[in-house]
Write a protein that holds these residues in place. Structure first.
Motif, PDB file in Angstrom:
ATOM      1  N   PRO A   1       0.834  -1.306   0.041  1.00 42.45           N
ATOM      2  CA  PRO A   1      -0.029   0.116   0.117  1.00 42.45           C
ATOM      3  C   PRO A   1       0.867   1.286  -0.033  1.00 42.45           C
ATOM      4  CG  PRO A   1      -0.337  -0.953   2.047  1.00 42.45           C
ATOM      5  CD  PRO A   1       0.516  -2.090   1.048  1.00 42.45           C
ATOM      6  N   VAL A   2       1.953   1.283   0.586  1.00 44.16           N
ATOM      7  CA  VAL A   2       2.809   2.536   0.623  1.00 44.16           C
ATOM      8  C   VAL A   2       3.294   2.934  -0.669  1.00 44.16           C
ATOM      9  CG1 VAL A   2       5.071   3.774   1.347  1.00 44.16           C
ATOM     10  CG2 VAL A   2       3.335   2.381   3.215  1.00 44.16           C
ATOM     11  N   LEU A   3       3.779   1.938  -1.445  1.00 49.61           N
ATOM     12  CA  LEU A   3       4.072   1.982  -2.905  1.00 49.61           C
ATOM     13  C   LEU A   3       3.097   2.625  -3.787  1.00 49.61           C
ATOM     14  CD1 LEU A   3       6.953  -0.786  -3.589  1.00 49.61           C
ATOM     15  CD2 LEU A   3       7.175   1.211  -2.479  1.00 49.61           C
ATOM     16  N   PHE A   4       1.920   1.744  -3.422  1.00 51.50           N
ATOM     17  CA  PHE A   4       0.832   2.455  -4.507  1.00 51.50           C
ATOM     18  C   PHE A   4       0.639   3.664  -3.997  1.00 51.50           C
ATOM     19  CE2 PHE A   4      -3.437   3.164  -5.819  1.00 51.50           C
ATOM     20  CZ  PHE A   4      -3.356   2.624  -7.054  1.00 51.50           C
ATOM     21  N   ALA A   5       0.416   4.257  -2.931  1.00 54.66           N
ATOM     22  CA  ALA A   5       0.004   5.588  -2.373  1.00 54.66           C
ATOM     23  C   ALA A   5       1.010   6.511  -3.020  1.00 54.66           C
ATOM     24  CB  ALA A   5       0.210   5.550  -0.718  1.00 54.66           C
ATOM     25  N   LEU A   6       2.432   6.234  -3.234  1.00 53.60           N
ATOM     26  CA  LEU A   6       3.242   6.930  -3.777  1.00 53.60           C
ATOM     27  C   LEU A   6       3.221   7.013  -5.485  1.00 53.60           C
ATOM     28  CD1 LEU A   6       6.654   5.916  -1.934  1.00 53.60           C
ATOM     29  CD2 LEU A   6       5.459   8.092  -1.522  1.00 53.60           C
ATOM     30  N   ALA A   7       2.995   5.756  -6.015  1.00 55.88           N
ATOM     31  CA  ALA A   7       2.584   5.749  -7.240  1.00 55.88           C
ATOM     32  C   ALA A   7       1.437   6.610  -7.694  1.00 55.88           C
ATOM     33  CB  ALA A   7       2.538   4.494  -7.746  1.00 55.88           C
ATOM     34  N   ARG A   8       0.331   6.885  -6.916  1.00 58.42           N
ATOM     35  CA  ARG A   8      -0.965   7.319  -6.963  1.00 58.42           C
ATOM     36  C   ARG A   8      -0.546   8.798  -7.143  1.00 58.42           C
ATOM     37  NH1 ARG A   8      -7.094   6.727  -5.046  1.00 58.42           N
ATOM     38  NH2 ARG A   8      -7.535   8.770  -6.065  1.00 58.42           N
ATOM     39  N   ALA A   9       0.105   9.252  -5.829  1.00 62.84           N
ATOM     40  CA  ALA A   9       0.552  10.732  -5.759  1.00 62.84           C
ATOM     41  C   ALA A   9       1.199  11.270  -7.174  1.00 62.84           C
ATOM     42  CB  ALA A   9       1.322  10.816  -4.447  1.00 62.84           C
TER      43      ALA A   9
ATOM     44  N   TRP B   1       1.680  14.412 -12.256  1.00 65.11           N
ATOM     45  CA  TRP B   1       2.202  14.182 -13.514  1.00 65.11           C
ATOM     46  C   TRP B   1       1.633  15.215 -14.674  1.00 65.11           C
ATOM     47  CZ3 TRP B   1       1.292  13.330 -18.840  1.00 65.11           C
ATOM     48  CH2 TRP B   1       2.523  12.856 -19.596  1.00 65.11           C
ATOM     49  N   PRO B   2       2.189  15.827 -15.394  1.00 70.90           N
ATOM     50  CA  PRO B   2       3.526  15.821 -15.795  1.00 70.90           C
ATOM     51  C   PRO B   2       4.508  16.536 -14.725  1.00 70.90           C
ATOM     52  CG  PRO B   2       2.592  17.474 -17.251  1.00 70.90           C
ATOM     53  CD  PRO B   2       1.487  16.947 -16.266  1.00 70.90           C
ATOM     54  N   ALA B   3       4.108  17.241 -13.682  1.00 69.00           N
ATOM     55  CA  ALA B   3       4.928  17.936 -12.695  1.00 69.00           C
ATOM     56  C   ALA B   3       5.527  17.144 -11.613  1.00 69.00           C
ATOM     57  CB  ALA B   3       4.105  19.028 -12.071  1.00 69.00           C
ATOM     58  N   ASP B   4       6.308  17.373 -10.838  1.00 68.65           N
ATOM     59  CA  ASP B   4       6.663  16.558  -9.768  1.00 68.65           C
ATOM     60  C   ASP B   4       5.823  16.840  -8.594  1.00 68.65           C
ATOM     61  OD1 ASP B   4       7.463  19.214  -9.116  1.00 68.65           O
ATOM     62  OD2 ASP B   4       9.494  18.877  -8.621  1.00 68.65           O
ATOM     63  N   ALA B   5       6.041  15.806  -7.692  1.00 70.00           N
ATOM     64  CA  ALA B   5       5.244  15.694  -6.150  1.00 70.00           C
ATOM     65  C   ALA B   5       6.215  16.291  -5.262  1.00 70.00           C
ATOM     66  CB  ALA B   5       4.442  14.545  -6.076  1.00 70.00           C
ATOM     67  N   PRO B   6       5.768  17.495  -4.268  1.00 73.01           N
ATOM     68  CA  PRO B   6       6.617  17.805  -3.303  1.00 73.01           C
ATOM     69  C   PRO B   6       7.026  16.808  -2.443  1.00 73.01           C
ATOM     70  CG  PRO B   6       4.773  19.246  -3.850  1.00 73.01           C
ATOM     71  CD  PRO B   6       4.651  18.075  -4.591  1.00 73.01           C
TER      72      PRO B   6
ATOM     73  N   THR C   1      10.095  -1.579 -15.463  1.00 73.68           N
ATOM     74  CA  THR C   1       9.617  -2.127 -16.856  1.00 73.68           C
ATOM     75  C   THR C   1       8.835  -0.910 -17.307  1.00 73.68           C
ATOM     76  OG1 THR C   1       7.801  -3.294 -15.931  1.00 73.68           O
ATOM     77  CG2 THR C   1      10.085  -4.392 -16.569  1.00 73.68           C
ATOM     78  N   LEU C   2       8.121  -0.074 -16.588  1.00 73.30           N
ATOM     79  CA  LEU C   2       6.919   0.956 -16.927  1.00 73.30           C
ATOM     80  C   LEU C   2       7.469   2.295 -16.800  1.00 73.30           C
ATOM     81  CD1 LEU C   2       3.748  -0.623 -15.133  1.00 73.30           C
ATOM     82  CD2 LEU C   2       4.407  -0.894 -17.544  1.00 73.30           C
ATOM     83  N   ALA C   3       8.413   2.467 -15.924  1.00 74.87           N
ATOM     84  CA  ALA C   3       8.542   3.941 -15.673  1.00 74.87           C
ATOM     85  C   ALA C   3       9.731   4.020 -14.505  1.00 74.87           C
ATOM     86  CB  ALA C   3       7.301   4.743 -15.060  1.00 74.87           C
ATOM     87  N   GLY C   4      10.229   5.326 -14.498  1.00 70.30           N
ATOM     88  CA  GLY C   4      11.152   5.678 -13.899  1.00 70.30           C
ATOM     89  C   GLY C   4      10.846   6.675 -12.899  1.00 70.30           C
ATOM     90  N   VAL C   5      11.564   6.861 -11.768  1.00 74.90           N
ATOM     91  CA  VAL C   5      10.997   8.161 -10.687  1.00 74.90           C
ATOM     92  C   VAL C   5      12.293   8.745 -10.389  1.00 74.90           C
ATOM     93  CG1 VAL C   5      10.113   8.345  -8.331  1.00 74.90           C
ATOM     94  CG2 VAL C   5       9.487   6.404  -9.607  1.00 74.90           C
ATOM     95  N   SER C   6      12.333   9.933 -11.036  1.00 75.11           N
ATOM     96  CA  SER C   6      13.333  11.091 -10.861  1.00 75.11           C
ATOM     97  C   SER C   6      13.234  11.851  -9.777  1.00 75.11           C
ATOM     98  CB  SER C   6      13.475  11.798 -12.246  1.00 75.11           C
ATOM     99  OG  SER C   6      12.566  12.539 -12.624  1.00 75.11           O
ATOM    100  N   ALA C   7      14.264  12.263  -9.021  1.00 81.31           N
ATOM    101  CA  ALA C   7      14.390  13.178  -8.034  1.00 81.31           C
ATOM    102  C   ALA C   7      14.283  14.765  -8.672  1.00 81.31           C
ATOM    103  CB  ALA C   7      15.526  13.031  -7.085  1.00 81.31           C
ATOM    104  N   THR C   8      13.716  15.519  -8.054  1.00 77.72           N
ATOM    105  CA  THR C   8      13.711  17.073  -8.430  1.00 77.72           C
ATOM    106  C   THR C   8      14.148  17.825  -7.137  1.00 77.72           C
ATOM    107  OG1 THR C   8      11.412  17.393  -7.867  1.00 77.72           O
ATOM    108  CG2 THR C   8      11.933  16.375 -10.053  1.00 77.72           C
ATOM    109  N   LYS C   9      14.169  19.231  -7.261  1.00 81.70           N
ATOM    110  CA  LYS C   9      14.658  19.841  -6.226  1.00 81.70           C
ATOM    111  C   LYS C   9      13.621  19.904  -5.264  1.00 81.70           C
ATOM    112  CE  LYS C   9      17.518  23.359  -8.913  1.00 81.70           C
ATOM    113  NZ  LYS C   9      17.317  24.932  -9.140  1.00 81.70           N
TER     114      LYS C   9
ATOM    115  N   GLY D   1      10.889  17.310  -5.012  1.00 81.78           N
ATOM    116  CA  GLY D   1      10.327  16.256  -4.812  1.00 81.78           C
ATOM    117  C   GLY D   1      10.967  14.947  -5.735  1.00 81.78           C
ATOM    118  N   PHE D   2       9.838  14.467  -6.290  1.00 85.99           N
ATOM    119  CA  PHE D   2      10.155  13.287  -7.275  1.00 85.99           C
ATOM    120  C   PHE D   2       9.075  13.408  -8.450  1.00 85.99           C
ATOM    121  CE2 PHE D   2      11.731  11.866  -3.302  1.00 85.99           C
ATOM    122  CZ  PHE D   2      12.924  11.348  -3.581  1.00 85.99           C
TER     123      PHE D   2
END
Length: 408
Positions: free
Chosen positions: A247-255, A260-265, A300-308, A310-311
């Motif tokens: 559930p934690v990973l899914f909560a992050l994926a949903r946020a 998207w296409p912006a980042d999440a703080p 296999t589907l997407a990457g998660v990049s760090a931003t100033k 958030g992600f």
């Protein structure tokens, strides 16, 4: 030949239970008891119907195997209508075998249809489909053909195959019209509403809108990366990554999908995933760990990049990222979805359908009752639960995808 029994049977076949009772209401012989039971079932008195059908089975005796098998068939149908899903399926199989052995193909086919309907209710779609595959529709009367097509449509709807569902419902509508049974025609129309009412919410680019089941099907076949909050998976047209047990990973994926296409703080991600009002260094450290796990899960589907701040989610092959959410979101949505069919459910039947323990379901029902969203009647094993249908929404995507689903 008993003319009153024949006339009562014809009245029941035409959906006229009162006409049947006018002919046999005062009789206590086995055929009359069976027909009275069926009539009471059509009138909605399922408790009395079950008792009458059981009396009829005992009255027929061991030598009248076909008549007893028909009583078992009637009791199975009453159990299905009263959502007694724990009713012994082996008894129905034995009755079907007896009917087939004696050449009663119509009632044997009806037994297979009842078995498929029960399997559909508890989410065993593959088994329901196999049961239907053994059922040839050609010799069936119009009413039985309509019921069979309703099961076909139900399976297709749960699998998001809307064209197949529409075709099956059209066949069911024609068969119900030919049968001339108003209650059956109403059931077909009620099933058809699922395809014409909002089934989910689409969240994309900071906006959201309600969409139909047909649009959900098209979305899942498109080039979009879908964060599916109905099934707790992340998917594109060819790959599905399930996060139902994380559930934690899914909560992050949903946020990340909603941003998207912006980042999440970072603070927003901490609040979403860990339910923390204020993020401290321990939360931020845990966030980095969970983001690393999410990267591995979605590689296999997407990457998660760090931003100033958030992600951000970076799809590999998809052209956009969208979130598919339930039309209503609350703690016991799956339970409400079953109750929304308008039938009275026992807690044991709900537990079987949801794949949860009966105690867990009972606690959830008590919570819904306290909130005024469910109500019960009866006591002990006869206690049943109901709730008004969810207004304006199809509940297909509220239903659990597998029997391993647990109530939140």
């Amino acid at each position: 030949m008993d003319l009153l029994i024949t006339a009562a049977a014809r009245a029941l076949a035409a959906g006229d239970p009162l006409g049947a009772l006018n002919r046999i209401a005062l009789r206590d012989d086995a055929p009359a008891l069976a027909l009275r039971g069926i009539a009471m079932a059509q009138l909605g008195d399922l408790v009395r119907a079950k008792a009458l059908v059981r009396r009829a089975a005992r009255a027929f005796g061991a030598k009248e195997a076909v008549a007893r098998a028909k009583c078992v068939l009637a009791e199975a149908e009453i159990a299905l209508a009263s959502r007694d899903l724990a009713w012994p399926a082996k008894a129905l199989d034995a009755a079907r075998a007896t009917l087939e052995e004696h050449g009663d193909r119509v009632n044997a086919a009806h037994a297979r249809s009842l078995k498929a309907r029960r399997l559909l209710l508890i989410g065993r779609l593959d088994e329901a489909e196999r049961a239907l595959g053994e059922l040839c529709p050609a010799p069936l009367p119009p009413a039985s053909r309509a019921v069979r097509e309703l099961v076909v449509a139900g399976i297709a709807i749960r699998r998001l195959q809307t064209k197949t569902a529409r075709a099956a419902l059209a066949r069911a509508r024609r068969a119900a019209r030919h049968a001339g049974i108003p209650a059956l025609a109403a059931e077909v129309e009620s099933a058809s509403l699922v395809l014409n009412t909002p089934a989910a919410r689409l969240i994309a680019h900071g906006e959201q809108r309600l969409i139909l089941l047909e649009e959900v099907e098209a979305l899942l076949a498109s080039k979009a990366l879908v964060v599916d909050a109905c099934r707790h998976v992340v998917r594109d047209a060819g790959t599905v990554v399930t996060l139902a047990s994380r559930p934690v990973l899914f909560a992050l994926a949903r946020a990340l999908g909603e941003a998207w296409p912006a980042d999440a703080p970072r603070d927003a991600l901490v609040a979403r995933a860990f339910r923390a009002k204020r993020a401290d260094e321990s939360h931020r450290a845990r966030l980095r760990v969970e983001i690393g796990r999410l990267r591995r899960a979605l590689r296999t589907l997407a990457g998660v990049s760090a931003t100033k701040r958030g992600f951000a989610l970076v799809p590999r092959g998809a052209v956009e990222v969208v979130v598919l959410a339930r039309p209503i979101e609350e703690k016991h949505a799956a339970l409400l979805a079953f109750l929304a069919d308008g039938e009275a459910w026992s807690s044991s039947a709900l537990a079987l359908a949801l794949g949860a323990s009966q105690r867990t379901v009972q606690r959830a029902l008590d919570a819904l009752a306290a909130a005024g969203k469910a109500q019960s009647f009866g006591r002990g094993r006869a206690r049943r639960w109901t709730t008004p249908p969810v207004p304006g929404f199809a509940t297909t995507l509220l239903l659990p995808p597998t029997l391993s689903h647990r109530l939140g």
